[in-house]
Design an enzyme around this catalytic site. Structure first.
Site, PDB file in Angstrom:
ATOM      1  N   SER A  80      61.078  49.487  58.752  1.00 20.90           N
ATOM      2  CA  SER A  80      61.308  50.936  58.773  1.00 20.90           C
ATOM      3  C   SER A  80      62.751  51.333  59.041  1.00 20.90           C
ATOM      4  O   SER A  80      63.095  52.505  58.910  1.00 20.90           O
ATOM      5  CB  SER A  80      60.407  51.587  59.832  1.00 20.90           C
ATOM      6  OG  SER A  80      59.076  51.649  59.371  1.00 20.90           O
ATOM      7  N   LYS A  85      64.483  53.328  56.426  1.00 21.51           N
ATOM      8  CA  LYS A  85      64.269  54.772  56.324  1.00 21.51           C
ATOM      9  C   LYS A  85      65.563  55.541  56.606  1.00 21.51           C
ATOM     10  O   LYS A  85      65.713  56.696  56.201  1.00 21.51           O
ATOM     11  CB  LYS A  85      63.184  55.230  57.302  1.00 21.51           C
ATOM     12  CG  LYS A  85      61.762  54.816  56.930  1.00 21.51           C
ATOM     13  CD  LYS A  85      60.772  55.360  57.961  1.00 21.51           C
ATOM     14  CE  LYS A  85      59.332  55.157  57.506  1.00 21.51           C
ATOM     15  NZ  LYS A  85      58.862  53.769  57.656  1.00 21.51           N
ATOM     16  N   SER A 123      58.158  58.029  62.080  1.00 22.76           N
ATOM     17  CA  SER A 123      58.365  56.940  61.119  1.00 22.76           C
ATOM     18  C   SER A 123      57.389  57.034  59.954  1.00 22.76           C
ATOM     19  O   SER A 123      56.873  56.029  59.465  1.00 22.76           O
ATOM     20  CB  SER A 123      58.226  55.572  61.815  1.00 22.76           C
ATOM     21  OG  SER A 123      58.791  54.551  61.023  1.00 22.76           O
TER      22      SER A 123
END
Length: 389
Positions: free
Chosen positions: A52, A55, A116
């Site tokens: 993640s 991102k 997230s």
């Protein structure tokens, strides 16, 4: 090239080298953002699954789109974007969006940062993609990353969902964190939010997963990451006083290990290094000979105030050299960069400080030129060509 040892400092720092941080991470990169000094590099240029943490690239491109504005093909914070079936289909971290509903860009941004949300990333990606697909947006992510100097990053999706070929290096993530902090100060405070309860949809799904935000160490961002393949990682930043440190770690085994490693890195970076004044504007470090000028020498002075990151327990004196290519030829204008003051501290990158002329030096008159030529000729006759030169 002429190297002049300065009379400024005469004490070596070899006995005060800072011990390298022995990280348990598979890959790590730590930089003092204030000075650009790299404090730790462990496999930092190896492309690895970022989970993640990738991102952050989706967010960077979303911030750029918001700054462009809707009229120029960008986004508006209050604009509502459609949630597709593809966005709803994602598991893992989520905002629990429903296909067919519309969600504001602001909520999606906060959903990516705090929760997230994989689904939120896809909604942003499909809105900005040239072909309306997440993969089309991922291609744009890779192109933009290359433009930003992130040469070890390739994106296949917008969220970091495990997929072959989706890779980033830890150095690239640190560079991206630096750009987010520097380029978008209006959005960066969002990374310090510890809670975001979207639409009261899932009350238990409101807490930021970043453990360093509540440690009291000055941390104010940025993003955690975890997949089975990548292990536990974190791209973080902390500010104490006038200094800011950015660190990236990945490949740790547990949530607890990630949190402990991050706290230890921050404590090490701030306690083991300190800013020290190195030069003040106008301070003279050497005199350089001038070829056929109205004066035989020119002063070499610091162009501006300069501070250096040093081991905290180091003495106040360090070794340095003035380096320039000479002899210098007239005319010379005050403020012209003529040399560099070079410092090398064991365990840290070399520091180079520009030195400029302290005054104008006009070309010498007829008598000066004849005298200089006669002196060179005399030296050649007495010493030989090589020695005279």
């Amino acid at each position: 090239m002429i190297r002049l040892a300065t009379a400024l400092l005469a004490l070596s720092l070899s006995t005060t080298q800072v011990s390298a941080f022995d990280t348990q991470a598979q890959s790590a990169f730590v930089i003092d953002q204030t000075t650009g000094t790299v404090l730790l590099n462990k496999n930092a240029d190896e492309p690895l699954p970022p989970a993640s943490m990738s991102k952050l690239m989706t967010l960077y491109m979303a911030f750029e789109a918001i700054r462009r504005g809707k009229a120029d093909g960008g986004l508006d914070l209050n604009e509502e974007l459609l949630v597709s079936e593809h966005a709803q289909s994602f598991g893992g971290s989520s905002m629990f969006l429903r296909s067919g509903e519309r969600v504001s860009v602001e909520d999606l941004i906060r959903g990516i940062i705090v929760l997230s949300g994989n689904d939120a990333c896809v909604v942003i990606a499909e809105a900005l993609s040239p072909d309306g697909t997440e993969y089309g947006f991922a291609r744009l992510m890779t192109q933009r990353a290359q433009q930003l100097g992130m040469t070890n990053s390739t994106f296949v999706n917008s969220s970091g969902w495990p997929q072959p070929g989706h890779l980033m290096s830890m150095r690239d993530l640190a560079l991206l964190a630096d750009r987010l902090i520097t380029d978008f100060p209006e959005f960066y405070p969002l990374f310090a939010e510890t809670e975001f309860e979207f639409d009261n949809r899932v009350p238990s799904n409101k807490n930021n997963r970043n453990p360093v935000l509540t440690m009291g160490i000055g941390a104010d961002g940025l993003k955690t990451g975890h997949t089975q393949e990548a292990g536990y990682g974190l791209t973080g930043s902390a500010k104490q006083g006038d200094r800011r440190v950015i660190w990236v770690i990945t490949g740790l085994d547990t949530v607890q290990q990630r949190a402990q490693e991050s706290q230890a890195i921050v404590n090490w970076a701030f306690r083991q290094f300190a800013m020290r004044p190195l030069a003040t504007e106008g301070e003279q470090f050497a005199q350089a000979n001038v070829w056929m000028g109205s004066e035989p020498t020119v002063g070499l002075v610091a162009a501006e105030d300069v501070s250096i990151l040093m081991p905290a327990l180091a003495p106040n004196e360090i070794e340095g050299e003035v380096v320039y290519t000479g002899p210098l030829s007239a005319p010379i204008a005050a403020g012209d960069q003529l040399a560099e003051l070079v410092f090398t501290l064991e365990g840290l990158p070399e520091t180079r400080v520009p030195l400029v002329a302290d005054r104008d030096i006009a070309p010498g008159g007829f008598v000066s030129r004849v005298s200089t030529a006669a002196l060179v000729l005399f030296k050649k006759l007495m010493q030989g060509p090589e020695e005279a030169t």
